[in-house]
Write a protein that holds these residues in place. Structure first.
Motif, PDB file in Angstrom:
ATOM      1  N   THR A 186       0.675  -1.461   0.041  1.00  0.00           N
ATOM      2  CA  THR A 186      -0.366  -0.152  -0.175  1.00  0.00           C
ATOM      3  C   THR A 186       1.277   1.453   0.114  1.00  0.00           C
ATOM      4  O   THR A 186       2.239   0.969  -0.277  1.00  0.00           O
ATOM      5  CB  THR A 186      -1.026  -0.175   1.036  1.00  0.00           C
ATOM      6  OG1 THR A 186       0.022   0.478   2.916  1.00  0.00           O
ATOM      7  CG2 THR A 186      -1.572  -1.707   1.681  1.00  0.00           C
ATOM      8  N   PRO A 187       0.290   2.284  -0.323  1.00  0.00           N
ATOM      9  CA  PRO A 187       1.716   3.719  -0.121  1.00  0.00           C
ATOM     10  C   PRO A 187       2.500   3.631   1.501  1.00  0.00           C
ATOM     11  O   PRO A 187       3.617   4.535   0.971  1.00  0.00           O
ATOM     12  CB  PRO A 187       0.437   4.373  -0.774  1.00  0.00           C
ATOM     13  CG  PRO A 187      -0.944   4.142  -0.853  1.00  0.00           C
ATOM     14  CD  PRO A 187      -1.022   2.760  -0.238  1.00  0.00           C
ATOM     15  N   THR A 188       1.691   3.044   2.532  1.00  0.00           N
ATOM     16  CA  THR A 188       2.824   3.583   3.466  1.00  0.00           C
ATOM     17  C   THR A 188       3.222   1.958   3.977  1.00  0.00           C
ATOM     18  O   THR A 188       3.389   1.912   4.689  1.00  0.00           O
ATOM     19  CB  THR A 188       1.613   4.074   4.484  1.00  0.00           C
ATOM     20  OG1 THR A 188       0.283   3.225   4.431  1.00  0.00           O
ATOM     21  CG2 THR A 188       1.288   5.630   3.921  1.00  0.00           C
ATOM     22  N   ARG A 189       2.739   0.791   3.483  1.00  0.00           N
ATOM     23  CA  ARG A 189       2.837  -0.336   4.212  1.00  0.00           C
ATOM     24  C   ARG A 189       3.237  -1.809   3.508  1.00  0.00           C
ATOM     25  O   ARG A 189       2.404  -1.137   2.236  1.00  0.00           O
ATOM     26  CB  ARG A 189       1.845  -0.835   5.343  1.00  0.00           C
ATOM     27  CG  ARG A 189       1.164   0.666   5.897  1.00  0.00           C
ATOM     28  CD  ARG A 189       0.081  -0.308   7.320  1.00  0.00           C
ATOM     29  NE  ARG A 189      -0.787  -0.058   6.552  1.00  0.00           N
ATOM     30  CZ  ARG A 189      -2.318  -0.674   7.125  1.00  0.00           C
ATOM     31  NH1 ARG A 189      -2.764  -1.175   7.892  1.00  0.00           N
ATOM     32  NH2 ARG A 189      -3.352  -0.002   6.400  1.00  0.00           N
ATOM     33  N   VAL A 221      10.180   4.907  -1.494  1.00  0.00           N
ATOM     34  CA  VAL A 221       9.737   5.088   0.602  1.00  0.00           C
ATOM     35  C   VAL A 221      10.092   5.369   1.166  1.00  0.00           C
ATOM     36  O   VAL A 221      10.426   6.217   1.684  1.00  0.00           O
ATOM     37  CB  VAL A 221       8.327   4.086   0.016  1.00  0.00           C
ATOM     38  CG1 VAL A 221       6.876   5.117   1.843  1.00  0.00           C
ATOM     39  CG2 VAL A 221       7.040   4.625  -1.369  1.00  0.00           C
ATOM     40  N   ALA A 222      10.647   4.256   1.174  1.00  0.00           N
ATOM     41  CA  ALA A 222      11.714   3.841   2.379  1.00  0.00           C
ATOM     42  C   ALA A 222      12.772   5.176   2.332  1.00  0.00           C
ATOM     43  O   ALA A 222      13.170   5.638   3.725  1.00  0.00           O
ATOM     44  CB  ALA A 222      11.953   2.705   2.226  1.00  0.00           C
ATOM     45  N   SER A 223      13.876   5.584   1.430  1.00  0.00           N
ATOM     46  CA  SER A 223      14.738   6.890   1.220  1.00  0.00           C
ATOM     47  C   SER A 223      13.738   7.592   1.711  1.00  0.00           C
ATOM     48  O   SER A 223      13.879   9.347   1.537  1.00  0.00           O
ATOM     49  CB  SER A 223      15.033   7.153   0.717  1.00  0.00           C
ATOM     50  OG  SER A 223      14.057   7.070  -0.632  1.00  0.00           O
ATOM     51  N   GLY A 224      12.262   8.283   2.293  1.00  0.00           N
ATOM     52  CA  GLY A 224      11.610   9.418   1.961  1.00  0.00           C
ATOM     53  C   GLY A 224      11.234   9.933   0.652  1.00  0.00           C
ATOM     54  O   GLY A 224      10.624  10.628   1.306  1.00  0.00           O
ATOM     55  N   ALA A 225      11.487   9.458  -0.061  1.00  0.00           N
ATOM     56  CA  ALA A 225      10.691  10.010  -1.529  1.00  0.00           C
ATOM     57  C   ALA A 225       9.224  10.015  -1.564  1.00  0.00           C
ATOM     58  O   ALA A 225       9.054   9.044  -1.721  1.00  0.00           O
ATOM     59  CB  ALA A 225      11.761  10.006  -2.695  1.00  0.00           C
ATOM     60  N   GLU A 226       8.784  11.094  -2.453  1.00  0.00           N
ATOM     61  CA  GLU A 226       7.573  10.923  -2.651  1.00  0.00           C
ATOM     62  C   GLU A 226       6.963  10.009  -3.568  1.00  0.00           C
ATOM     63  O   GLU A 226       8.010  10.362  -4.856  1.00  0.00           O
ATOM     64  CB  GLU A 226       6.926  11.875  -2.710  1.00  0.00           C
ATOM     65  CG  GLU A 226       6.141  12.107  -1.486  1.00  0.00           C
ATOM     66  CD  GLU A 226       4.497  12.606  -1.449  1.00  0.00           C
ATOM     67  OE1 GLU A 226       4.524  12.746  -2.279  1.00  0.00           O
ATOM     68  OE2 GLU A 226       4.725  12.757  -0.476  1.00  0.00           O
ATOM     69  N   THR A 227       6.691   8.914  -4.199  1.00  0.00           N
ATOM     70  CA  THR A 227       7.104   8.552  -5.775  1.00  0.00           C
ATOM     71  C   THR A 227       4.851   7.268  -6.330  1.00  0.00           C
ATOM     72  O   THR A 227       5.138   6.652  -5.189  1.00  0.00           O
ATOM     73  CB  THR A 227       7.397   7.272  -6.138  1.00  0.00           C
ATOM     74  OG1 THR A 227       7.685   7.227  -6.957  1.00  0.00           O
ATOM     75  CG2 THR A 227       7.951   6.516  -4.699  1.00  0.00           C
ATOM     76  N   PRO A 228       4.720   7.398  -7.521  1.00  0.00           N
ATOM     77  CA  PRO A 228       3.590   7.227  -7.832  1.00  0.00           C
ATOM     78  C   PRO A 228       4.137   5.652  -7.768  1.00  0.00           C
ATOM     79  O   PRO A 228       5.529   5.081  -7.485  1.00  0.00           O
ATOM     80  CB  PRO A 228       3.035   7.651  -8.911  1.00  0.00           C
ATOM     81  CG  PRO A 228       4.093   8.254  -9.868  1.00  0.00           C
ATOM     82  CD  PRO A 228       5.094   8.761  -8.310  1.00  0.00           C
ATOM     83  N   ALA A 239       9.866   1.614   7.935  1.00  0.00           N
ATOM     84  CA  ALA A 239      10.364   0.324   9.045  1.00  0.00           C
ATOM     85  C   ALA A 239      11.771   0.252   8.824  1.00  0.00           C
ATOM     86  O   ALA A 239      12.545   0.004   9.439  1.00  0.00           O
ATOM     87  CB  ALA A 239       9.532  -0.421   9.546  1.00  0.00           C
ATOM     88  N   ALA A 240      11.774   0.013   7.745  1.00  0.00           N
ATOM     89  CA  ALA A 240      13.465  -0.237   7.293  1.00  0.00           C
ATOM     90  C   ALA A 240      13.965   0.632   6.418  1.00  0.00           C
ATOM     91  O   ALA A 240      13.294   1.462   6.035  1.00  0.00           O
ATOM     92  CB  ALA A 240      12.543  -1.795   6.252  1.00  0.00           C
ATOM     93  N   LYS A 241      15.381  -0.019   6.354  1.00  0.00           N
ATOM     94  CA  LYS A 241      16.040   1.355   5.905  1.00  0.00           C
ATOM     95  C   LYS A 241      15.926   1.023   3.597  1.00  0.00           C
ATOM     96  O   LYS A 241      16.350   1.693   3.259  1.00  0.00           O
ATOM     97  CB  LYS A 241      17.580   0.541   6.202  1.00  0.00           C
ATOM     98  CG  LYS A 241      17.971   1.558   6.870  1.00  0.00           C
ATOM     99  CD  LYS A 241      19.082   1.418   7.183  1.00  0.00           C
ATOM    100  CE  LYS A 241      20.535   0.388   6.905  1.00  0.00           C
ATOM    101  NZ  LYS A 241      21.452   0.622   7.464  1.00  0.00           N
ATOM    102  N   SER A 242      15.745  -0.363   3.616  1.00  0.00           N
ATOM    103  CA  SER A 242      15.766  -0.708   2.433  1.00  0.00           C
ATOM    104  C   SER A 242      15.366  -1.741   2.498  1.00  0.00           C
ATOM    105  O   SER A 242      15.021  -3.010   3.150  1.00  0.00           O
ATOM    106  CB  SER A 242      17.451  -1.100   1.741  1.00  0.00           C
ATOM    107  OG  SER A 242      18.119  -1.842   2.659  1.00  0.00           O
ATOM    108  N   TYR A 243      15.371  -2.311   0.706  1.00  0.00           N
ATOM    109  CA  TYR A 243      13.712  -4.084   0.297  1.00  0.00           C
ATOM    110  C   TYR A 243      15.226  -4.310  -0.348  1.00  0.00           C
ATOM    111  O   TYR A 243      15.705  -3.703  -1.146  1.00  0.00           O
ATOM    112  CB  TYR A 243      12.776  -3.054   0.541  1.00  0.00           C
ATOM    113  CG  TYR A 243      12.223  -2.936   1.400  1.00  0.00           C
ATOM    114  CD1 TYR A 243      11.330  -3.825   1.703  1.00  0.00           C
ATOM    115  CD2 TYR A 243      12.468  -1.663   1.699  1.00  0.00           C
ATOM    116  CE1 TYR A 243      10.401  -3.197   2.770  1.00  0.00           C
ATOM    117  CE2 TYR A 243      11.287  -1.196   2.502  1.00  0.00           C
ATOM    118  CZ  TYR A 243      10.190  -1.836   2.796  1.00  0.00           C
ATOM    119  OH  TYR A 243       9.293  -1.750   4.524  1.00  0.00           O
TER     120      TYR A 243
END
Lengths: 173, 738
Positions: free
Chosen positions: B46-49, B113-120, B66-70
């Motif tokens: 989802t957009p956040t989870r 998203v994890a790095s704080g960027a907004e993205t579709p 919650a994670a640094k990277s995937y």
């Protein structure tokens, strides 16, 4: 360990064989394998088979999270059963190869083979290329089937399958 | 640890409850449990989870941040999705490799998203299932093999035959003529027996007339007819075979390097030659007899039933049983002959393998083992062939016997009818001749399954290639351009599989005429970089510009014409040195060729050959040394006059002395051309304007030799390591001399 390499070359091929009594494997909360080897601690290690098709539980290379080899386990049988099982679980994860127990259906069309099988992990349908690439003969009685995505299925001994499954597979061997 | 425990807070709840109406970007199958069983679980993004379920029960839930990277990890036979929570890696889900591209796509989103960027959320993964039957498309193709049927294969073959309709018309006429001749003969026999030689008849003229007529329409007419027909059919099938072969060959040329390099040369050769050959001989021989037999069956059947339907039924008593057995035999034949074909194919491939590796076999003295190996394969093939023949030769005589039983019934019934005066002697002879003629075609029809399935398998395999879509395709509006030589890569990502990136975020700008050295360990991405510049592959992300124009907008043939490649193991075609140098420019004049050879420092050694430029080189240029072949290939590149030049380890396999000559030749070649050179011996890259240092798919250092050396980074290490090696070699050499 005795090797057949000429003695003069032996010094160039130093292999660290892991001593079972010095190894302490454990499972991390994240589902990975960890190793304490004597004084050294490795929070995440992975296990690679040197001979995945022929010597499954022997010569297992244990590597750290940078894929650098820590050492080689000569034979898992030398380890206590719970330690060996931890490593086996890790090997299972890396080498996910369901064993085909029954071939329910096998239809060959246009160079591809459509399979419906029952494996030791549950029933499965998949598609493989109908050429040499997808059916890997390991020995006269054992084959490995690779599907179009690279998933693997093992038939350890065709003779042990039921008559119908064996007949279906026979035409490919 | 508490972070990890937080993952399981919603475990056991229903997915709808946990989602609570939030948008779902992706719902991806996760079908392998952590302990390696097949399950049906899902990963919701989802957009956040990220939420992992088993069925509709949640097992893990975490905020993306919650994670640094995937990352996804491709293992053997399965893949997994991992998250790095505070330096502790966690396995979120496992899945079969089919899902890999979907996960790889999701991971791009998760990491942003994890790095704080907004993205579709982009979905770049193509549908892989056939909308008709739901099966997956095998491989990269968009064709569902299950939804193509044999009727369509036949239709396609017929479509291909259509341009030859004139010949087909003649053939058809001949078929009708031949069937007519066959059918008329028993009729003549009846008249001969009942009216010409019947008791009380002694008209010699009529006698001679009938005998001549029977001979003329029988053996003579049929032979002439057969001969003409086979001439025409052979021509027709040869033309069709050639059409097919050409189509396959052209297609192979059009397909990308990726497709061709994935398959064995032997296999492709088989498809070009054997499979088209099988189709050709099917048309030439079997199809002919099938049509002929079909016409005969219809003709004779009609006559038999009209003359005496009771007797006709007797003849056909065993037919249903025969048909039933034949139908059952179809699949057995199919399987048996498929296996035979497979074994013959494998034996052929092995033979080709051994022959091309003959040097190695001999060098290690393994002839005996190779002979044994080949014997084993060839014996298996022979065994299967023999078994198939045995099966074939037992099955059909038995079937023939069964079919023949009808004729005995016929004699019995016919005899009775003659006694009762309901039938003449000639009538019975005519009837039993017709009855006898029906079994020939019927028997031939039983051979049909084999012929038909052989030809259909071959046709399927040929069409498979014809239907393949080139993965690097020309755009319809691709342009032809004259290249100046500026090359730019903008944020290029590429992997031979999309989830195993080989090049990561490559950004370079190479000026016209600049020489670039590509440096790095093997597997770092140098060759892949070059493959992309040549457009053997297209990047997964980003773009490649030549003179500011996207390479995808340039016609491939035009692009390649202006790119020249000199490889480590130059490939020379069978032919003369002249032909090999002129390969890229067949209309080159002799003086152009000689000039090119001179620039390449090749002229002198060529002149030492007895046949000069006409010297033949073998399939791999056997009679030339590595350095000589290399210089010929450089001459070829010089004549080709490319704007962009690629030197891939061009001096790796030659001795130091020859290397000087080649270096010298190359120095002339690279002048004023954009050049990319890969070399292990870093000293050969001294002349480069800039060096790109590759590591793990990224360009980590960029600059001149001096800059990079003084910088003291990876390049410095590589150079120092080579210097050490060089010094070691020197020392051991002087030690040997002493």
């Amino acid at each position: 360990m005795s090797t057949n390499l000429p003695d003069a070359l032996a010094e160039y091929a130093e292999i660290v064989f892991l001593a079972p009594e010095k190894c302490k494997f454990s499972m991390t909360a994240g589902g990975f394998l960890a190793l304490e080897y004597g004084e050294d601690k490795f929070p995440v290690v992975s296990a690679y088979r040197s001979f995945p098709l022929t010597l499954g539980d022997k010569y297992i290379s244990i590597r750290d999270d940078k894929e650098k080899e820590i050492g080689i386990i000569v034979d898992l049988a030398d380890f206590s059963s719970d330690q060996a099982n931890l490593v086996r679980a890790e090997l299972e994860r890396r080498y996910f190869t369901p064993v085909v127990e029954t071939v329910v259906k096998m239809k060959e069309e246009f160079g591809y083979i459509y399979w419906e099988v029952i494996t030791d992990r549950g029933p499965r349908r998949f598609t493989s290329r109908g050429q040499h690439d997808s059916i890997v003969p390991v020995s006269d009685t054992r084959i490995l089937i690779l599907d179009v995505d690279g998933n693997r299925f093992d038939v350890p001994d065709v003779r042990l399958l039921d008559a119908k499954s064996a007949k279906l597979l026979e035409s490919l061997m | 640890m508490s972070d990890i425990a937080a993952l399981f807070l919603s475990a056991g709840k229903n997915i709808e409850t946990v989602l609570d109406g939030e948008t779902v970007h992706a719902k991806i199958l996760h079908d392998v449990s952590l302990d390696g069983r097949y399950i049906e679980g899902w990963v919701y993004v989802t957009p956040t989870r990220v939420i992992v379920t088993l069925g509709d029960q949640v097992t893990k839930e975490m905020p993306i941040t919650a994670a640094k990277s995937y990352k996804t990890l491709g293992l053997i036979g399965s893949g997994q999705l991992e998250a790095d929570v505070d330096g502790t890696p966690i396995i979120l889900a496992r899945f079969n490799l089919r899902q890999m591209p979907l996960y790889a796509n999701a991971v791009k989103f998760l990491n942003k998203v994890a790095s704080g960027a907004e993205t579709p959320f982009y979905t770049e993964v193509e549908e892989r299932t056939c909308p008709k039957c739901g099966r997956i498309y095998p491989d990269e193709s968009r064709i569902c093999p299950a939804c193509i049927n044999r009727r369509q294969v036949v239709k396609r073959l017929m479509k291909m035959a259509f341009p030859h309709w004139k010949l087909i018309f003649v053939v058809t006429l001949l078929f009708w003529l031949r069937a007519g001749l066959n059918l008329i003969n028993p009729q003549l026999f009846r008249i001969f027996i009942d009216e010409v030689v019947a008791p009380g008849q002694a008209d010699v003229r009529l006698f001679v007339f009938y005998i001549s007529l029977i001979t003329l329409l029988g053996p003579v007419g049929q032979s002439v007819c057969d001969m003409t027909r086979s001439l025409v059919v052979t021509r027709l099938s040869a033309q069709l075979g050639q059409d097919l072969r050409n189509m396959v060959y052209c297609k192979l040329q059009a397909l990308s390097l990726n497709y061709v390099s994935k398959r064995k040369t032997g296999d492709l050769m088989n498809r070009v030659n054997n499979d088209t050959g099988t189709i050709q001989s099917f048309i030439q021989q079997q199809l002919v007899s099938v049509i002929n037999d079909g016409l005969m069956l219809i003709g004779i059947g009609t006559i038999l039933f009209i003359t005496n339907w009771q007797m006709a039924l007797m003849v056909l008593v065993p037919a249903p049983l025969v048909m039933f057995i034949m139908r059952r035999a179809w699949s057995t034949f199919d399987r048996r002959y498929h296996r035979q074909w497979r074994l013959s194919d494998r034996t052929n491939s092995l033979l080709q393998d051994i022959l091309s590796g003959m040097r190695v076999v001999k060098a290690f003295g393994q002839e005996k083992r190779e002979i044994e190996r080949f014997t084993r394969y060839s014996k298996r093939w022979a065994d299967v062939t023999a078994a198939n023949e045995r099966f074939y030769n037992t099955f059909f005589p038995l079937l023939g016997f069964l079919m023949g039983t009808g004729s005995y019934l016929l004699l019995w019934r016919g005899g009775v009818e003659i006694w009762q005066g309901e039938m003449t002697l000639g009538g019975l002879v005519q009837y039993s001749t017709y009855a006898g003629m029906i079994w020939g075609p019927l028997r031939n029809f039983t051979f049909m399954p084999r012929w038909f399935s052989q030809a259909m398998t071959a046709a399927e395999r040929v069409f498979e290639i014809l239907d393949e879509h080139p993965d690097v395709d020309d755009k319809p509006n691709a342009k032809r351009v004259k290249i100046a030589g500026r090359v730019q890569l903008e944020h290029v990502y590429f992997g031979y599989r999309s989830y195993e990136p080989v090049l990561l975020d490559i950004c370079v700008d190479v000026a016209e005429g600049e020489m670039i050295g590509l440096v790095g360990h093997s597997g770092a991405g140098k060759s892949t970089f070059i493959n992309l510049v040549c457009r053997f592959y297209d990047p997964d992300e980003g773009r490649i510009l030549i003179d500011g124009m996207d390479v995808r907008d340039i016609q491939q043939s035009d692009l390649r014409r202006q790119i020249g490649v000199v490889l480590q193991e130059p490939f020379l075609f069978s032919g003369s040195i002249y032909e090999n140098i002129a390969y890229a420019k067949p209309d080159a004049t002799a003086s152009e060729i000689i000039r090119a050879a001179k620039i390449a420092n090749a002229h002198d050694f060529i002149m030492r050959f007895r046949d000069g430029y006409d010297t033949k080189v073998g399939e791999r240029g056997q009679r030339l040394s590595g350095g000589e072949r290399q210089r010929i290939s450089i001459a070829r590149a010089i004549l080709h006059d490319p704007r962009i030049l690629i030197l891939d380890e061009a001096t790796a396999s030659v001795d130091t002395e020859t290397e000087q000559l080649i270096q010298d030749a190359l120095a002339k070649l690279v002048k004023n051309r954009t050049t990319f050179a890969i070399a292990h011996r870093l000293s050969t890259l001294r002349n480069a304007n800039r060096l790109f240092v590759f590591e793990k798919g990224k360009i980590v250092e960029m600059g001149t030799h001096e800059d990079l050396y003084n910088q003291g980074g990876i390049y410095r290490k590589l150079v120092d390591a080579q210097m050490d090696l060089f010094r070691m070699r020197e020392t051991s050499l002087s030690a040997v001399k002493e």
